[in-house]
Motif scaffolding. Structure first.
Motif, PDB file in Angstrom:
ATOM      1  N   THR A 176       0.821  -1.213   0.000  1.00 33.16           N
ATOM      2  CA  THR A 176       0.000   0.000   0.000  1.00 33.16           C
ATOM      3  C   THR A 176       0.851   1.258   0.000  1.00 33.16           C
ATOM      4  O   THR A 176       0.337   2.356  -0.153  1.00 33.16           O
ATOM      5  N   THR A 177       2.164   1.088   0.174  1.00 37.16           N
ATOM      6  CA  THR A 177       3.092   2.220   0.104  1.00 37.16           C
ATOM      7  C   THR A 177       4.230   1.850  -0.843  1.00 37.16           C
ATOM      8  O   THR A 177       4.505   0.663  -1.083  1.00 37.16           O
ATOM      9  N   GLU A 310      -4.761  -1.852  -7.117  1.00 33.69           N
ATOM     10  CA  GLU A 310      -4.360  -0.458  -7.274  1.00 33.69           C
ATOM     11  C   GLU A 310      -2.871  -0.334  -6.950  1.00 33.69           C
ATOM     12  O   GLU A 310      -2.314  -1.102  -6.173  1.00 33.69           O
ATOM     13  N   PRO A 312       0.506   1.247  -5.243  1.00 32.20           N
ATOM     14  CA  PRO A 312       0.750   1.816  -3.913  1.00 32.20           C
ATOM     15  C   PRO A 312       0.389   3.302  -3.864  1.00 32.20           C
ATOM     16  O   PRO A 312       0.553   4.019  -4.851  1.00 32.20           O
ATOM     17  N   GLU A 313      -0.089   3.721  -2.704  1.00 35.87           N
ATOM     18  CA  GLU A 313      -0.521   5.110  -2.474  1.00 35.87           C
ATOM     19  C   GLU A 313      -1.753   5.472  -3.308  1.00 35.87           C
ATOM     20  O   GLU A 313      -2.171   6.631  -3.328  1.00 35.87           O
ATOM     21  N   LYS A 314      -2.299   4.484  -4.046  1.00 32.72           N
ATOM     22  CA  LYS A 314      -3.487   4.701  -4.886  1.00 32.72           C
ATOM     23  C   LYS A 314      -3.281   5.810  -5.920  1.00 32.72           C
ATOM     24  O   LYS A 314      -4.192   6.557  -6.270  1.00 32.72           O
ATOM     25  N   SER A 390     -10.672   6.194  -6.539  1.00 31.84           N
ATOM     26  CA  SER A 390      -9.598   6.719  -5.682  1.00 31.84           C
ATOM     27  C   SER A 390      -9.005   8.008  -6.242  1.00 31.84           C
ATOM     28  O   SER A 390      -8.602   8.895  -5.479  1.00 31.84           O
TER      29      SER A 390
END
Length: 448
Positions: A176-177, A310, A312-314, A390
């Protein structure tokens, strides 16, 4: 940013979308010419041209142009007002230039009574492709929006998860990052003979595939990182933020050590070949229209199971190919009808069934495309919907300056030079800033 998927053969089974054919003698048909990218986009959509011709007394001539030449060829014809092309195909960064210079016709009045069709375009895409300075400039018929494609079997393997947590102190999962993405890249980079999922590797294995070759896609990969920093390739004052570009470039360079050596020579198709050859664990900020290509890994690499999510960081590169009508077209009404048809629901449904990545919400959200039976072609549609949600309201000044295309077509030079170790990240950022200032003659104008 130009993508092709070798799925043209699938279109042979796709039925034309047209209704009952009109009684129209060939001699009476109005000729219109569509300039577009040679390859899958053309091969697939050309099958649908027959449906349009069945409903209209029109003959469409599809001109296939190599992607590397498309922009220049179209600009030459627009500047010369030759009328050679009635419908042109524009990448997101080119729209503002073509609109600002009067190369294409606004379609605002044409769509005045077709609001439902405009509203069906994913709003995030519509803002970036369809709209400019309050007018409508056509319809996007394909999206190359980026996300994250990865080997789900690796990220979910019990042994790999245990080893990852022991080394990094947190659970192995879809990142996610960007820091987590970097850790995963490092973790899965292994030499021939090392163990992967409990078995010895027969060749070197790499943690990430990168598009660091001498192509424009390197800036597409880096865009997600730039944007997740809260920066952009151009500030609101129309200049390159050197510090932000340097940081993104350094992050990219840090990943290079975990990518195959061929990273310096390839673009998206090369990365997909690496995935299908069992060389890499994941992508970076990668074009989701390549999902049907990536899905082939499951039949080519024993035990492989692919996943899509998605980025990372969207944040990731986003956009689509816009169909627009040339201002020098001698048949603008028929050309506009063609744009509305190819970007419309029926044609987009057939396009999606063939493996094309639609721009319409009604198509992306159609239940049949979420069916596991269609996963190999449309398994990325749900992720695209999540990305559009997003990134709702997202804008990039690169897409809103009439110099965007010229900037985009020169960005790769300093960025790729840094990736190859020929210059530093700082030098790349400074060279890009100098090039942009020269292109724009000072700060770049930004118009939304």
């Amino acid at each position: 940013m130009k993508r092709t998927i070798l799925l043209a053969a699938m279109m042979a089974t796709a039925a034309p979308v047209g209704a009952q054919a009109q009684a129209c003698a060939d001699a009476d048909r109005v000729p219109i010419t569509w300039s577009t990218i040679a390859g899958f986009y053309t091969d697939a959509m050309a099958k649908l041209v027959a449906g349009f011709e069945a409903d209209h007394c029109v003959k469409v001539n599809v001109v296939n142009i190599d992607n590397s030449q498309l922009y220049n060829k179209q600009v030459i014809e627009m500047v010369g007002e030759t009328g050679a092309y009635d419908v042109v195909t524009l990448e997101t960064s080119e729209k503002a230039e073509f609109a600002e210079n009067g190369f294409i016709l606004p379609m605002t009045e044409y769509f005045a009574d077709k609001k439902a069709q405009l509203d069906d375009v994913a709003p995030t895409l519509a803002a970036l492709t369809v709209q400019y300075k309050g007018d409508v400039w056509g319809l996007p018929y394909y999206t190359y929006t980026a996300g994250y494609i990865y080997r789900a079997d690796l990220l979910e393997d019990a042994g790999e998860k245990e080893a990852f947590k022991a080394k990094y102190g947190y659970d192995l999962a879809v990142p996610t990052t960007w820091k987590q993405h970097r850790d995963i890249a490092e973790f899965f980079t292994r030499k021939k003979g090392a163990m992967l999922k409990g078995a010895p590797l027969e060749k070197d294995f790499y943690g990430v595939g990168l598009m660091a070759g001498p192509f424009p896609e390197i800036q597409d990969e880096m865009s997600g990182v730039i944007w997740s920093q809260g920066a952009d390739w151009l500030t609101d004052d129309g200049v390159v933020p050197v510090d932000a570009v340097e940081k993104a470039m350094n992050d990219y360079l840090a990943l290079m050590q975990f990518a195959p050596p061929a990273a310096l020579t390839v673009t998206y198709d090369g990365v997909m070949n690496q995935m299908k050859d069992g060389q890499i664990a994941q992508t970076y900020s990668f074009f989701l229209d390549q999902w049907p290509n990536a899905a082939q890994t499951e039949t080519l690499v024993p035990g492989a199971r692919m996943g899509v999510a998605e980025a990372p960081e969207k944040k990731a590169y986003i956009g689509g190919f816009l169909l627009a009508v040339s201002a020098s077209s001698t048949h603008p009404k028929e050309a506009m009808d063609f744009v509305a048809y190819l970007g419309g629901h029926d044609a987009q449904m057939e396009f999606a069934k063939a493996g094309g990545t639609s721009t319409l919400m009604s198509v992306l959200s159609d239940p049949q495309f979420a069916d596991p039976a269609n996963r190999a072609k449309t398994g990325h549609f749900g992720t695209l919907l999540a990305i559009f949600d997003s990134m709702k309201g997202f804008r990039s000044n690169l897409f809103d300056t009439p110099f965007g295309a010229k900037i985009y077509n020169t960005m790769q030079i300093p960025l790729q030079s840094a990736a190859a170790g020929q210059i530093t990240a700082r030098q790349a950022a400074e060279q890009l800033a100098a090039q942009v200032e020269k292109i724009c003659g000072g700060p770049c104008p930004i118009g939304k």
